[in-house]
Design a protein around this motif. Structure first.
Motif, PDB file in Angstrom:
ATOM      1  N   LEU A 227      14.622 108.845  27.466  1.00 16.77           N
ATOM      2  CA  LEU A 227      13.603 109.134  28.756  1.00 16.77           C
ATOM      3  C   LEU A 227      12.279 109.696  28.182  1.00 16.77           C
ATOM      4  N   LEU A 228      12.222 110.454  27.155  1.00 18.45           N
ATOM      5  CA  LEU A 228      11.161 111.198  26.563  1.00 18.45           C
ATOM      6  C   LEU A 228      10.291 110.156  25.961  1.00 18.45           C
ATOM      7  N   THR A 229      10.849 109.266  25.066  1.00 19.01           N
ATOM      8  CA  THR A 229      10.299 108.155  24.289  1.00 19.01           C
ATOM      9  C   THR A 229       9.880 106.943  25.373  1.00 19.01           C
ATOM     10  N   GLY A 230      10.542 106.993  26.590  1.00 18.35           N
ATOM     11  CA  GLY A 230      10.052 105.931  27.520  1.00 18.35           C
ATOM     12  C   GLY A 230       8.651 106.678  27.961  1.00 18.35           C
ATOM     13  N   PHE A 231       8.657 107.887  28.255  1.00 20.08           N
ATOM     14  CA  PHE A 231       7.476 108.267  28.926  1.00 20.08           C
ATOM     15  C   PHE A 231       6.281 108.338  27.780  1.00 20.08           C
ATOM     16  N   VAL A 232       6.600 108.329  26.751  1.00 20.74           N
ATOM     17  CA  VAL A 232       5.410 108.298  25.598  1.00 20.74           C
ATOM     18  C   VAL A 232       4.808 106.768  25.644  1.00 20.74           C
ATOM     19  N   PHE A 233       5.656 105.791  25.735  1.00 19.42           N
ATOM     20  CA  PHE A 233       5.178 104.506  25.940  1.00 19.42           C
ATOM     21  C   PHE A 233       4.172 104.548  27.334  1.00 19.42           C
ATOM     22  N   LEU A 234       5.021 104.740  28.544  1.00 22.48           N
ATOM     23  CA  LEU A 234       4.526 104.650  29.866  1.00 22.48           C
ATOM     24  C   LEU A 234       3.420 105.382  30.160  1.00 22.48           C
ATOM     25  N   TRP A 235       3.131 106.340  29.354  1.00 23.06           N
ATOM     26  CA  TRP A 235       2.026 107.381  29.457  1.00 23.06           C
ATOM     27  C   TRP A 235       0.848 106.774  28.901  1.00 23.06           C
ATOM     28  N   ALA A 236       1.138 106.003  27.762  1.00 22.95           N
ATOM     29  CA  ALA A 236      -0.067 105.494  26.845  1.00 22.95           C
ATOM     30  C   ALA A 236      -0.682 104.341  27.873  1.00 22.95           C
ATOM     31  N   PHE A 237       0.322 103.713  28.395  1.00 21.40           N
ATOM     32  CA  PHE A 237      -0.177 102.657  29.374  1.00 21.40           C
ATOM     33  C   PHE A 237      -0.927 102.992  30.366  1.00 21.40           C
ATOM     34  N   LEU A 238      -0.478 104.089  31.037  1.00 22.98           N
ATOM     35  CA  LEU A 238      -1.257 104.625  32.355  1.00 22.98           C
ATOM     36  C   LEU A 238      -2.526 105.250  31.731  1.00 22.98           C
ATOM     37  N   ASP A 239      -2.649 105.837  30.726  1.00 23.25           N
ATOM     38  CA  ASP A 239      -3.922 106.499  30.176  1.00 23.25           C
ATOM     39  C   ASP A 239      -4.991 105.556  29.912  1.00 23.25           C
ATOM     40  N   LYS A 240      -4.598 104.699  29.254  1.00 21.78           N
ATOM     41  CA  LYS A 240      -5.309 103.464  28.806  1.00 21.78           C
ATOM     42  C   LYS A 240      -5.814 102.430  30.001  1.00 21.78           C
ATOM     43  N   THR A 241      -4.964 102.316  30.874  1.00 23.68           N
ATOM     44  CA  THR A 241      -5.368 101.435  31.952  1.00 23.68           C
ATOM     45  C   THR A 241      -6.230 102.171  32.925  1.00 23.68           C
ATOM     46  N   PHE A 242      -6.084 103.633  33.458  1.00 30.30           N
ATOM     47  CA  PHE A 242      -6.704 104.024  34.163  1.00 30.30           C
ATOM     48  C   PHE A 242      -7.959 105.067  33.769  1.00 30.30           C
ATOM     49  N   GLY A 243      -7.823 105.426  32.379  1.00 28.37           N
ATOM     50  CA  GLY A 243      -8.619 106.387  31.806  1.00 28.37           C
ATOM     51  C   GLY A 243      -8.484 107.881  32.519  1.00 28.37           C
ATOM     52  N   LEU A 244      -7.466 108.279  32.120  1.00 25.58           N
ATOM     53  CA  LEU A 244      -6.941 109.594  32.918  1.00 25.58           C
ATOM     54  C   LEU A 244      -7.638 110.757  32.098  1.00 25.58           C
ATOM     55  N   GLY A 245      -8.292 110.332  31.033  1.00 27.72           N
ATOM     56  CA  GLY A 245      -9.105 111.549  30.538  1.00 27.72           C
ATOM     57  C   GLY A 245      -8.260 112.315  29.251  1.00 27.72           C
ATOM     58  N   TYR A 246      -7.384 111.647  28.838  1.00 29.26           N
ATOM     59  CA  TYR A 246      -6.597 112.283  27.595  1.00 29.26           C
ATOM     60  C   TYR A 246      -7.119 111.315  26.280  1.00 29.26           C
ATOM     61  N   ALA A 247      -6.376 110.280  25.961  1.00 32.06           N
ATOM     62  CA  ALA A 247      -6.736 109.428  24.659  1.00 32.06           C
ATOM     63  C   ALA A 247      -7.758 108.501  25.072  1.00 32.06           C
ATOM     64  N   THR A 248      -7.834 108.342  26.536  1.00 30.37           N
ATOM     65  CA  THR A 248      -8.883 107.271  27.144  1.00 30.37           C
ATOM     66  C   THR A 248      -9.777 108.206  28.065  1.00 30.37           C
ATOM     67  N   GLY A 249     -10.835 108.173  27.948  1.00 28.48           N
ATOM     68  CA  GLY A 249     -11.751 109.023  28.729  1.00 28.48           C
ATOM     69  C   GLY A 249     -11.952 108.238  29.999  1.00 28.48           C
TER      70      GLY A 249
END
Length: 211
Positions: free
Chosen positions: A52-74
């Motif tokens: 579950l933790l590893t899955g969240f790492v990949f899923l969060w990367a997708f969400l952040d890069k898609t919507f620009g949530l202000g973490y790795a993607t501004g």
């Protein structure tokens, strides 16, 4: 009379002792079986949590890069805003045998789609606990390419500056790859996931690589 009673008394004591002796191994076996069952259940929960933790790492990367949530993607620089998920990373590759190749791929629509679909697919598969073997193959390929892009063996970048590599081989990309392979190998989707139910489907049972 007393002489005749002694052998019977000794015989009874012997039988009781024998019963106690024979009961001890059975009790020990039961305890060992319970300990094994507890250990197996604990391992299943540990692997499920890791999944579950590893899955969240990949899923969060997708969400952040898609919507620009202000973490790795501004904010405002997400994929839906016209940003490219691969342009910054691949365009910034400055070392390794595929440096020019990665520069050519940077920002390409097909590279963006493959990368993002990979993040989404791997993340959902791990969280749901299904398709772990496919996720392991796709995730390992992705991690291998990212490892080559960062090229940990190099002490210096192409311009001669220090690469800041802390290890010439082992880095987090390899760790993620091994975790993905391990989760698929132990069938980690059966606990806290849909893996057991999915395995009972006729199509999946006939095509074990889908598990």
């Amino acid at each position: 009379m007393a002489l005749h009673n002694h052998p019977q008394r000794h015989l009874g004591m012997g039988l009781r002792s024998l019963r106690r002796t024979s009961a001890a191994p059975a009790s020990s076996l039961a305890s060992a079986g319970e300990a094994t069952a507890v250990a197996t259940a604990t391992q299943a929960y540990v692997f499920a949590g890791l999944r579950l933790l590893t899955g969240f790492v990949f899923l969060w990367a997708f969400l952040d890069k898609t919507f620009g949530l202000g973490y790795a993607t501004g904010s405002g620089r997400g994929w839906i805003d016209g940003g490219s998920p691969t342009k910054g990373f691949l365009g910034g590759v400055a070392v390794g045998p595929m440096e020019s190749t990665f520069h050519a791929w940077a920002g390409a629509a097909w590279a963006d789609w493959l990368f993002m679909l990979g993040l989404l697919g791997i993340g959902l598969a791990l969280i749901a606990g299904i398709g772990l073997r496919l996720a392991a193959v796709a995730g390992t390929a992705m991690m291998a390419l990212m490892w080559i892009a960062e090229w940990p063996p190099a002490k210096h970048l192409s311009d001669g500056s220090a690469s800041m590599s802390t290890n010439p081989f082992a880095d987090y990309h390899l760790v993620y790859a091994v975790v993905l392979i391990g989760l698929a190998a132990v069938g980690a989707g059966a606990t806290w996931g849909l893996g057991r139910a999915c395995a009972r489907l006729p199509f999946v049972s006939r095509n074990r690589w889908l598990m």
